[in-house]
Every structure is written in C-alpha cells, then in structure tokens.
Design a protein around this motif. Structure first.
Motif, PDB file in Angstrom:
ATOM      1  N   ARG A  80       0.859  -1.181   0.000  1.00 45.01           N
ATOM      2  CA  ARG A  80       0.000   0.000   0.000  1.00 45.01           C
ATOM      3  C   ARG A  80       0.893   1.228   0.000  1.00 45.01           C
ATOM      4  O   ARG A  80       2.034   1.162   0.448  1.00 45.01           O
ATOM      5  CB  ARG A  80      -0.893   0.014   1.241  1.00 45.01           C
ATOM      6  CG  ARG A  80      -1.893  -1.103   1.226  1.00 45.01           C
ATOM      7  CD  ARG A  80      -2.984  -0.848   2.212  1.00 45.01           C
ATOM      8  NE  ARG A  80      -3.878  -1.999   2.255  1.00 45.01           N
ATOM      9  CZ  ARG A  80      -4.627  -2.288   3.292  1.00 45.01           C
ATOM     10  NH1 ARG A  80      -4.593  -1.541   4.359  1.00 45.01           N
ATOM     11  NH2 ARG A  80      -5.414  -3.337   3.259  1.00 45.01           N
ATOM     12  N   PRO A  81       0.398   2.366  -0.450  1.00 49.05           N
ATOM     13  CA  PRO A  81       1.218   3.583  -0.423  1.00 49.05           C
ATOM     14  C   PRO A  81       1.742   3.852   0.988  1.00 49.05           C
ATOM     15  O   PRO A  81       1.106   3.511   1.981  1.00 49.05           O
ATOM     16  CB  PRO A  81       0.241   4.680  -0.876  1.00 49.05           C
ATOM     17  CG  PRO A  81      -0.765   3.938  -1.697  1.00 49.05           C
ATOM     18  CD  PRO A  81      -0.911   2.580  -1.034  1.00 49.05           C
ATOM     19  N   LEU A  82       2.898   4.454   1.043  1.00 52.31           N
ATOM     20  CA  LEU A  82       3.583   4.641   2.318  1.00 52.31           C
ATOM     21  C   LEU A  82       3.773   6.120   2.656  1.00 52.31           C
ATOM     22  O   LEU A  82       4.894   6.565   2.920  1.00 52.31           O
ATOM     23  CB  LEU A  82       4.950   3.953   2.259  1.00 52.31           C
ATOM     24  CG  LEU A  82       4.944   2.492   1.808  1.00 52.31           C
ATOM     25  CD1 LEU A  82       6.369   1.995   1.605  1.00 52.31           C
ATOM     26  CD2 LEU A  82       4.231   1.639   2.820  1.00 52.31           C
ATOM     27  N   PRO A  83       2.707   6.912   2.703  1.00 54.36           N
ATOM     28  CA  PRO A  83       2.899   8.351   2.917  1.00 54.36           C
ATOM     29  C   PRO A  83       3.525   8.680   4.269  1.00 54.36           C
ATOM     30  O   PRO A  83       4.368   9.568   4.364  1.00 54.36           O
ATOM     31  CB  PRO A  83       1.486   8.935   2.796  1.00 54.36           C
ATOM     32  CG  PRO A  83       0.572   7.783   3.065  1.00 54.36           C
ATOM     33  CD  PRO A  83       1.296   6.555   2.584  1.00 54.36           C
ATOM     34  N   ARG A  84       3.127   8.000   5.323  1.00 61.54           N
ATOM     35  CA  ARG A  84       3.693   8.302   6.648  1.00 61.54           C
ATOM     36  C   ARG A  84       5.174   7.960   6.700  1.00 61.54           C
ATOM     37  O   ARG A  84       5.986   8.740   7.187  1.00 61.54           O
ATOM     38  CB  ARG A  84       2.926   7.559   7.739  1.00 61.54           C
ATOM     39  CG  ARG A  84       3.475   7.868   9.133  1.00 61.54           C
ATOM     40  CD  ARG A  84       2.440   7.609  10.203  1.00 61.54           C
ATOM     41  NE  ARG A  84       2.992   7.710  11.522  1.00 61.54           N
ATOM     42  CZ  ARG A  84       3.293   8.843  12.141  1.00 61.54           C
ATOM     43  NH1 ARG A  84       3.113   9.994  11.539  1.00 61.54           N
ATOM     44  NH2 ARG A  84       3.796   8.848  13.360  1.00 61.54           N
ATOM     45  N   LEU A  85       5.541   6.790   6.193  1.00 64.53           N
ATOM     46  CA  LEU A  85       6.940   6.395   6.178  1.00 64.53           C
ATOM     47  C   LEU A  85       7.758   7.362   5.324  1.00 64.53           C
ATOM     48  O   LEU A  85       8.856   7.766   5.712  1.00 64.53           O
ATOM     49  CB  LEU A  85       7.081   4.962   5.668  1.00 64.53           C
ATOM     50  CG  LEU A  85       8.490   4.379   5.649  1.00 64.53           C
ATOM     51  CD1 LEU A  85       9.106   4.378   7.040  1.00 64.53           C
ATOM     52  CD2 LEU A  85       8.451   2.955   5.090  1.00 64.53           C
TER      53      LEU A  85
END
Length: 176
Positions: free
Chosen positions: A104-109
């Motif tokens: 899944r997309p990893l915006p927080r990371l």
C-alpha cells in the motif's frame, strides 16, 4: 531526602556500555523475549544481542556517518531491538517507523524519512519483499535499504566503538 546511590567509576554511562557490560557478565542470560500472537516465543541473550548490534553497527559505520539517521522499519519482534542497539553501537540516530501495511502507499513512512533526513533504512528481507518499494514509495528508493537478517556475524569484526556520551541523542520518535 534520599541521597542518590553513589556511582562507581566503572558503572556503565551509556546504553552501549550497559549492553557490553551485560554481555560480558551475563552473556547467556536472556536480555529480551518476544511472544508472538500465536504464543510462540523467541529470545536473545545478552551475548547474542551484543553480537547482532555489532554486526549491524559495523554495516552502518561503513555506510553512514555518526549522527546520521536510520529508519527502523520492522514488524513487532526482536529484529527491531537488535537494530536499535545497532544504531546505538554506531552512533547513528535510530528513527523507529510504524510498520506499513504491505503493498500500500507509504505516505507516513515517506514523510518520516524526509523529515528526519534518514539516509538508511534497516528492516528484514521479508519486509523488503513485502513492501514493494518501487511501486508503493518510489521516493524512498533514494534511501539505502539494508536487510539486517541477511548480515553475517563475521561483519562484527569491523565494528569500532563510537564517541557516544551520556547526553548523546539516541533516537527520534515520531508520534501520531
């Protein structure tokens, strides 16, 4: 008023010194135990933790400078503990990151990596396969990723004790 206990000159002053002392005095004693959701248990002795920390630290020392940041991207378990101590043993700032959901997309990371200016990320080989970084977070490809479970014990020979003081910053913690 209670007086603080007197400090012996050989008392550990840093977490690095503390683990080294425990590995020397209590090498075969359990340092950490992890119980999984399935009730399985894994553990690390002080000697095993010290060795894993040196292996990881030697790898960090070859690739980044003291004070730089390393993301710790691990599922719950003892690999995180070894990586955390590896960062301490290298004088590198550990940046624990929430373990992302697979594929899944990893915006927080991505935000944590950018904000902390992390130059390296430590994880497991399984995590690297599961995350599929090329698809889910191409911006994280500029960070050097290392699967610590693929490092060999012989690499510990390259470790050099860092210049760490009791007041040295140990980690950066991002919260929600």
């Amino acid at each position: 008023m209670v007086e603080p206990a007197s400090r012996s000159d050989d008392a550990p002053r840093t977490l690095v010194e503390l683990l080294e002392a425990q590995a020397s005095r209590r090498s075969n004693r359990c340092a950490y135990m992890f119980r999984g959701d399935d009730e399985s248990e894994t553990s690390l002795t002080f000697a095993e933790l010290d060795l894993r920390a040196r292996v990881i630290a030697a790898t960090l020392q070859r690739n980044v400078s003291p004070g730089e940041r390393a993301l710790l991207v691990y599922p719950a378990g003892l690999d995180f503990i070894a990586a955390f101590f590896g960062c301490l043993y290298a004088g590198v700032l550990a940046v624990p990151a929430t373990y992302p959901k697979p594929r899944r997309p990893l915006p927080r990371l991505s935000m944590i990596a950018r904000d902390s200016q992390a130059t390296m990320a430590l994880t497991t080989s399984q995590t690297l396969t599961t995350l599929d970084l090329a698809r889910t977070a191409p911006e994280l490809q500029g960070v050097q990723w290392v699967a610590t479970d693929e490092l060999h014990d012989a690499e510990a020979e390259g470790w050099q004790r860092p210049a760490v003081e009791p007041g040295s910053l140990a980690f950066l913690q991002y919260t929600s």
